[in-house]
Design an enzyme around this catalytic site. Structure first.
Site, short mmCIF file in Angstrom:
data_model
loop_
_atom_site.label_atom_id
_atom_site.label_comp_id
_atom_site.label_asym_id
_atom_site.label_seq_id
_atom_site.Cartn_x
_atom_site.Cartn_y
_atom_site.Cartn_z
N TYR A 6 141.98 12.72 31.66
CA TYR A 6 141.34 12.94 32.87
C TYR A 6 139.99 13.56 32.56
O TYR A 6 139.12 13.64 33.13
CB TYR A 6 142.01 14.24 33.51
CG TYR A 6 143.22 13.80 34.55
CD1 TYR A 6 143.90 12.90 34.24
CD2 TYR A 6 143.37 14.46 35.86
CE1 TYR A 6 145.15 12.26 35.31
CE2 TYR A 6 144.34 14.07 36.79
CZ TYR A 6 145.37 13.06 36.23
OH TYR A 6 146.04 12.51 37.37
N ASP A 28 156.02 13.86 39.11
CA ASP A 28 156.42 12.94 40.22
C ASP A 28 157.88 12.30 40.10
O ASP A 28 158.77 12.34 41.17
CB ASP A 28 155.54 11.97 40.67
CG ASP A 28 154.41 12.34 41.62
OD1 ASP A 28 153.86 13.60 41.50
OD2 ASP A 28 153.71 11.79 42.45
N LYS A 63 152.63 9.39 22.82
CA LYS A 63 152.65 7.82 22.79
C LYS A 63 151.94 7.76 21.38
O LYS A 63 151.12 6.91 21.08
CB LYS A 63 151.78 7.21 23.94
CG LYS A 63 152.02 5.55 23.82
CD LYS A 63 153.31 5.31 24.10
CE LYS A 63 153.37 3.48 24.13
NZ LYS A 63 154.79 3.00 24.25
N ASP A 98 151.34 14.18 34.91
CA ASP A 98 151.25 14.06 36.32
C ASP A 98 152.10 13.01 36.90
O ASP A 98 152.77 13.19 37.66
CB ASP A 98 149.64 13.27 36.45
CG ASP A 98 149.55 13.00 38.06
OD1 ASP A 98 150.00 13.84 39.12
OD2 ASP A 98 148.98 11.84 38.33
N ASP A 120 157.21 6.54 27.45
CA ASP A 120 158.11 5.41 28.03
C ASP A 120 159.64 5.73 27.86
O ASP A 120 160.22 5.55 29.07
CB ASP A 120 157.63 4.03 27.47
CG ASP A 120 157.71 3.81 26.10
OD1 ASP A 120 157.95 4.77 25.40
OD2 ASP A 120 157.59 2.71 25.74
C1 IPM Z 1 148.49 16.66 40.77
C2 IPM Z 1 147.75 15.87 41.57
C3 IPM Z 1 146.24 15.74 41.31
C4 IPM Z 1 146.15 15.54 39.63
C5 IPM Z 1 145.01 15.08 41.80
C6 IPM Z 1 145.07 15.39 43.63
C7 IPM Z 1 143.93 15.23 41.28
O1 IPM Z 1 148.12 14.46 41.72
O2 IPM Z 1 148.24 17.80 40.75
O3 IPM Z 1 149.72 16.22 40.48
O4 IPM Z 1 146.04 14.25 39.48
O5 IPM Z 1 146.37 16.12 38.80
MN MN Z 2 150.24 14.26 40.80
#
Ligand code: IPM
Ligand code: MN
Length: 353
Positions: A141, A248, A188, A244, A220
């Site tokens: 990032y 999720d 990785k 990130d 992975d």
């Molecule tokens: C998160 C979000 C953020 C990220 C975005 C909104 C910049 O997806 O906090 O997980 O990628 O860090």
């Molecule tokens: Mn996110």
């Protein structure tokens, strides 16, 4: 105690989940004798619309004057043109960077009341209680980048310095000492140079923590293990974008992305607290948002920035009992069953405090 909180509702479902969170915080304050004052500020798409800047200077000022930041969500389709110069997400990234919030804690646990709703067998979900430590101000990032309008091609770079990996590793090992003494470092290293450095530095930092077990797993494989043996994890530490993505994925275990909270911390007690979910523009304004991720983020703020462990537990327990009693928002409802609105669900949690 008295505390000032910078409140950044942002976009989409942000304002509605923030409102219920402040309501919950007021209730905790009244019950336990604390005075929380709120300073609202702009971030994200709404800030672009009103000022042209996703993180206006006035917002930074408000946050600098506060003891902690509570943020809901940023982003939306009206600001996501890939050629746009300013994007809502830049506001959040700048905020994390400005305050040096390098460690993002994302706890994930399962709720037996929701097992039926999760697309994995219940036996796999039993006892899942893990903590993702996502490195937040480095990695892909924040490495050197070329945008598509700066040359014929475009690139992002995964970059880490030794101190950046060290401080993230220390956070993970210290967290593990308060939990089940196990750290899984995700990388990785078989392909990426920055990830070979990551593995070496985490291994070195581990020498200070002989009471903690460390293992290394490739990202992975980790994505797979999170689904095949989620209960085997305690603390996982990883690069920014890996965190990130895997957070999720891990949210599915809890029941929904709407359930996960996060704390972004630096060196002191100051922190930024936000749910892991985004602005969910498709359901904004319909009373369908799940406020649990936001509520649990408030609990993390009470715990980490204000040392109010009892009050944090009150919120977490109230959510447990609301779910046990059958309260459901739309996202955690199995097909055909009924659900209640964001504010009705919030009222149920408040009543259970
Ligand atoms: C998160 C979000 C953020 C990220 C975005 C909104 C910049 O997806 O906090 O997980 O990628 O860090
Ligand atoms: Mn996110």
């Amino acid at each position: 105690m008295k505390a000032t909180i910078a409140v950044l509702p942002g976009d989409g479902i942000g304002p509605e989940v923030m409102q219920t969170a402040l309501n919950l915080l007021d209730t905790i304050g009244a019950k336990c004798g604390h005075e929380f004052s709120y300073q609202e500020a702009l971030i994200g798409g709404i800030a672009i619309d009103q000022t042209g800047d996703p993180l206006p200077a006035s917002t930074i000022q408000t946050c600098e004057g506060a003891d902690a930041i509570l943020l809901a969500a940023v982003g939306g389709p009206q600001w996501s043109d890939p050629t746009a110069k300013v994007r809502p997400e830049q506001g959040l990234l700048k905020l994390r960077q400005h305050f040096g919030l390098f460690a993002n804690l994302r706890p994930v646990k399962t709720y037996p009341a929701l097992f039926e709703h999760v697309p994995l067998r219940a036996e796999l979900l039993e006892g899942v209680d893990l903590l993702i430590v996502r490195e937040l101000t480095g990695g892909l990032y924040f490495g050197k980048r070329q945008e598509q309008d700066q040359g014929a091609d475009a690139y992002d770079t995964m970059y880490y310095s030794v101190p950046e990996v060290e401080r993230a590793a220390h956070v993970a090992f210290r967290a593990a000492q308060k939990r089940r003494n196990k750290v899984t470092s995700v990388d990785k290293a078989n392909v990426l140079a920055s990830m070979r450095l990551w593995r070496r530095v985490v291994t070195q930092v581990h020498e200070d923590y002989s009471d903690v077990a460390l293992d290394h797993v490739l990202v992975d494989a980790c994505a797979m293990h999170l689904l095949t043996r989620p209960a085997s994890f305690d603390v996982l530490v990883m690069e920014n974008m890996f965190g990130d993505i895997l957070s999720d994925e891990a949210s599915v275990l809890a029941g929904s992305l709407g359930m996960l909270p996060s704390a972004s911390l630096g060196n002191g007690t100051f922190g930024l607290y936000e749910p892991v979910h985004g602005s969910a523009p498709d359901i904004a304004g319909q009373g369908k948002a799940n406020p649990i991720g936001m509520f649990l983020s408030v609990a993390m703020m009470l715990r980490y920035s204000f040392a109010l462990e009892t009050e944090a537990l009150m919120i977490e327990n109230a959510i447990d009992s609301a779910l046990k009693a059958g309260a459901r928002t739309a996202d955690i409802t199995s097909r055909g069953s009924s659900f209640i609105s964001t504010s009705e669900f919030s009222a149920t949690v408040k009543a259970a405090l």
